[in-house]
Design a protein around this motif. Structure first.
Motif, PDB file in Angstrom:
ATOM      1  N   ILE A  74      -4.890 -11.180  -6.263  1.00 14.36           N
ATOM      2  CA  ILE A  74      -3.685 -11.719  -5.627  1.00 14.36           C
ATOM      3  C   ILE A  74      -2.930 -10.601  -4.916  1.00 14.36           C
ATOM      4  N   ALA A  75      -2.760  -9.470  -5.593  1.00 13.03           N
ATOM      5  CA  ALA A  75      -2.043  -8.345  -4.990  1.00 13.03           C
ATOM      6  C   ALA A  75      -2.779  -7.817  -3.756  1.00 13.03           C
ATOM      7  N   ARG A  76      -4.130  -7.749  -3.810  1.00 13.66           N
ATOM      8  CA  ARG A  76      -4.888  -7.284  -2.639  1.00 13.66           C
ATOM      9  C   ARG A  76      -4.648  -8.195  -1.443  1.00 13.66           C
ATOM     10  N   VAL A  77      -4.654  -9.494  -1.677  1.00 18.90           N
ATOM     11  CA  VAL A  77      -4.411 -10.433  -0.583  1.00 18.90           C
ATOM     12  C   VAL A  77      -3.001 -10.261  -0.038  1.00 18.90           C
ATOM     13  N   LEU A  78      -2.018 -10.158  -0.917  1.00 19.38           N
ATOM     14  CA  LEU A  78      -0.627 -10.046  -0.463  1.00 19.38           C
ATOM     15  C   LEU A  78      -0.359  -8.745   0.279  1.00 19.38           C
ATOM     16  N   THR A  79      -1.143  -7.702   0.005  1.00 15.78           N
ATOM     17  CA  THR A  79      -0.948  -6.456   0.754  1.00 15.78           C
ATOM     18  C   THR A  79      -1.597  -6.511   2.129  1.00 15.78           C
ATOM     19  N   GLN A  80      -2.445  -7.501   2.376  1.00 16.16           N
ATOM     20  CA  GLN A  80      -3.160  -7.594   3.648  1.00 16.16           C
ATOM     21  C   GLN A  80      -2.570  -8.633   4.609  1.00 16.16           C
ATOM     22  N   VAL A  81      -1.599  -9.389   4.122  1.00 17.49           N
ATOM     23  CA  VAL A  81      -0.978 -10.419   4.955  1.00 17.49           C
ATOM     24  C   VAL A  81       0.417  -9.928   5.350  1.00 17.49           C
ATOM     25  N   GLN A  82       0.792 -10.209   6.578  1.00 16.80           N
ATOM     26  CA  GLN A  82       2.093  -9.764   7.079  1.00 16.80           C
ATOM     27  C   GLN A  82       3.218 -10.267   6.180  1.00 16.80           C
ATOM     28  N   PRO A  83       4.123  -9.367   5.779  1.00 19.30           N
ATOM     29  CA  PRO A  83       5.244  -9.772   4.920  1.00 19.30           C
ATOM     30  C   PRO A  83       6.085 -10.901   5.516  1.00 19.30           C
ATOM     31  N   GLU A  84       6.111 -11.018   6.855  1.00 19.27           N
ATOM     32  CA  GLU A  84       6.872 -12.103   7.478  1.00 19.27           C
ATOM     33  C   GLU A  84       6.291 -13.469   7.106  1.00 19.27           C
ATOM     34  N   THR A  86       4.519 -14.041   4.132  1.00 18.71           N
ATOM     35  CA  THR A  86       4.544 -14.256   2.672  1.00 18.71           C
ATOM     36  C   THR A  86       5.931 -14.182   2.065  1.00 18.71           C
ATOM     37  N   GLY A  87       6.811 -13.420   2.690  1.00 18.82           N
ATOM     38  CA  GLY A  87       8.113 -13.173   2.081  1.00 18.82           C
ATOM     39  C   GLY A  87       8.020 -12.172   0.936  1.00 18.82           C
ATOM     40  N   VAL A  88       6.845 -11.530   0.797  1.00 21.21           N
ATOM     41  CA  VAL A  88       6.620 -10.564  -0.273  1.00 21.21           C
ATOM     42  C   VAL A  88       6.717  -9.160   0.297  1.00 21.21           C
ATOM     43  N   ASP A  89       7.442  -8.290  -0.387  1.00 23.26           N
ATOM     44  CA  ASP A  89       7.590  -6.903   0.004  1.00 23.26           C
ATOM     45  C   ASP A  89       6.243  -6.190  -0.173  1.00 23.26           C
ATOM     46  N   GLU A  90       5.675  -5.657   0.907  1.00 22.31           N
ATOM     47  CA  GLU A  90       4.351  -5.031   0.826  1.00 22.31           C
ATOM     48  C   GLU A  90       4.309  -3.863  -0.149  1.00 22.31           C
ATOM     49  N   PRO A  91       5.293  -2.955  -0.164  1.00 21.81           N
ATOM     50  CA  PRO A  91       5.242  -1.879  -1.163  1.00 21.81           C
ATOM     51  C   PRO A  91       5.246  -2.417  -2.604  1.00 21.81           C
ATOM     52  N   ALA A  92       5.964  -3.480  -2.841  1.00 22.76           N
ATOM     53  CA  ALA A  92       5.969  -4.074  -4.180  1.00 22.76           C
ATOM     54  C   ALA A  92       4.597  -4.654  -4.523  1.00 22.76           C
ATOM     55  N   ALA A  93       3.957  -5.289  -3.552  1.00 19.48           N
ATOM     56  CA  ALA A  93       2.612  -5.820  -3.773  1.00 19.48           C
ATOM     57  C   ALA A  93       1.637  -4.690  -4.056  1.00 19.48           C
ATOM     58  N   ARG A  94       1.787  -3.565  -3.366  1.00 18.17           N
ATOM     59  CA  ARG A  94       0.916  -2.408  -3.617  1.00 18.17           C
ATOM     60  C   ARG A  94       1.132  -1.858  -5.026  1.00 18.17           C
ATOM     61  N   ARG A  95       2.377  -1.829  -5.472  1.00 20.38           N
ATOM     62  CA  ARG A  95       2.655  -1.363  -6.844  1.00 20.38           C
ATOM     63  C   ARG A  95       2.025  -2.303  -7.870  1.00 20.38           C
ATOM     64  N   LEU A  96       2.076  -3.598  -7.599  1.00 20.64           N
ATOM     65  CA  LEU A  96       1.439  -4.575  -8.482  1.00 20.64           C
ATOM     66  C   LEU A  96      -0.067  -4.343  -8.528  1.00 20.64           C
ATOM     67  N   LEU A  97      -0.663  -4.102  -7.378  1.00 25.12           N
ATOM     68  CA  LEU A  97      -2.095  -3.826  -7.308  1.00 25.12           C
ATOM     69  C   LEU A  97      -2.436  -2.564  -8.102  1.00 25.12           C
ATOM     70  N   GLU A  98      -1.650  -1.507  -7.929  1.00 30.61           N
ATOM     71  CA  GLU A  98      -1.891  -0.276  -8.669  1.00 30.61           C
ATOM     72  C   GLU A  98      -1.776  -0.503 -10.169  1.00 30.61           C
ATOM     73  N   ALA A  99      -0.796  -1.286 -10.587  1.00 32.73           N
ATOM     74  CA  ALA A  99      -0.621  -1.571 -12.014  1.00 32.73           C
ATOM     75  C   ALA A  99      -1.815  -2.342 -12.562  1.00 32.73           C
ATOM     76  N   ALA A 100      -2.290  -3.344 -11.812  1.00 35.58           N
ATOM     77  CA  ALA A 100      -3.443  -4.132 -12.251  1.00 35.58           C
ATOM     78  C   ALA A 100      -4.684  -3.248 -12.336  1.00 35.58           C
ATOM     79  N   GLU A 101      -4.874  -2.390 -11.347  1.00 42.10           N
ATOM     80  CA  GLU A 101      -6.035  -1.506 -11.370  1.00 42.10           C
ATOM     81  C   GLU A 101      -5.957  -0.527 -12.541  1.00 42.10           C
TER      82      GLU A 101
END
Length: 106
Positions: A74-84, A86-101
């Motif tokens: 989920i985090a990988r997908v959200l980091t690849q889609v324009q924040p406009e 998703t409404g999701v902050d890309e740096p926050a999605a990257r932090r989520l991805l790092e935490a999951a990894e």
């Protein structure tokens, strides 16, 4: 051992049950004994719309490793889609991805 660890989250989306598609209004997440999955404990997701009765439910039982993999996907997908979109902050999605990894490495 039962953990009784449970979280609820307001949900906006749709789920498909036996009677077809229905709007989702909440998700319950808990770690406990599964009903069907072949594991001692699973991360369980219940996507529901209580106003529609017991049939408006989609239940998922995942091993912990599968749950972490899902969070990472989920985090990988959200980091690849324009924040406009998703409404999701890309740096926050990257932090989520790092935490999951990091969880998968432990």
């Amino acid at each position: 051992m039962c953990t009784y660890v449970t979280e609820q989250s307001a949900t906006s989306g749709s789920g498909k049950g036996a009677a077809g598609w229905f709007p989702l209004t909440s998700t319950t997440v808990y770690f406990d004994h599964p009903v069907h999955a072949q594991a001692d404990h699973t991360l369980n997701l219940d996507f529901v719309n209580p106003d529609r009765g017991a049939s408006a439910r989609v239940a998922v039982e995942l091993t912990a490793d599968s749950a972490v993999g899902l969070v990472a996907a989920i985090a990988r997908v959200l980091t690849q889609v324009q924040p406009e979109l998703t409404g999701v902050d890309e740096p926050a999605a990257r932090r989520l991805l790092e935490a999951a990894e990091a969880l998968r490495k432990s």
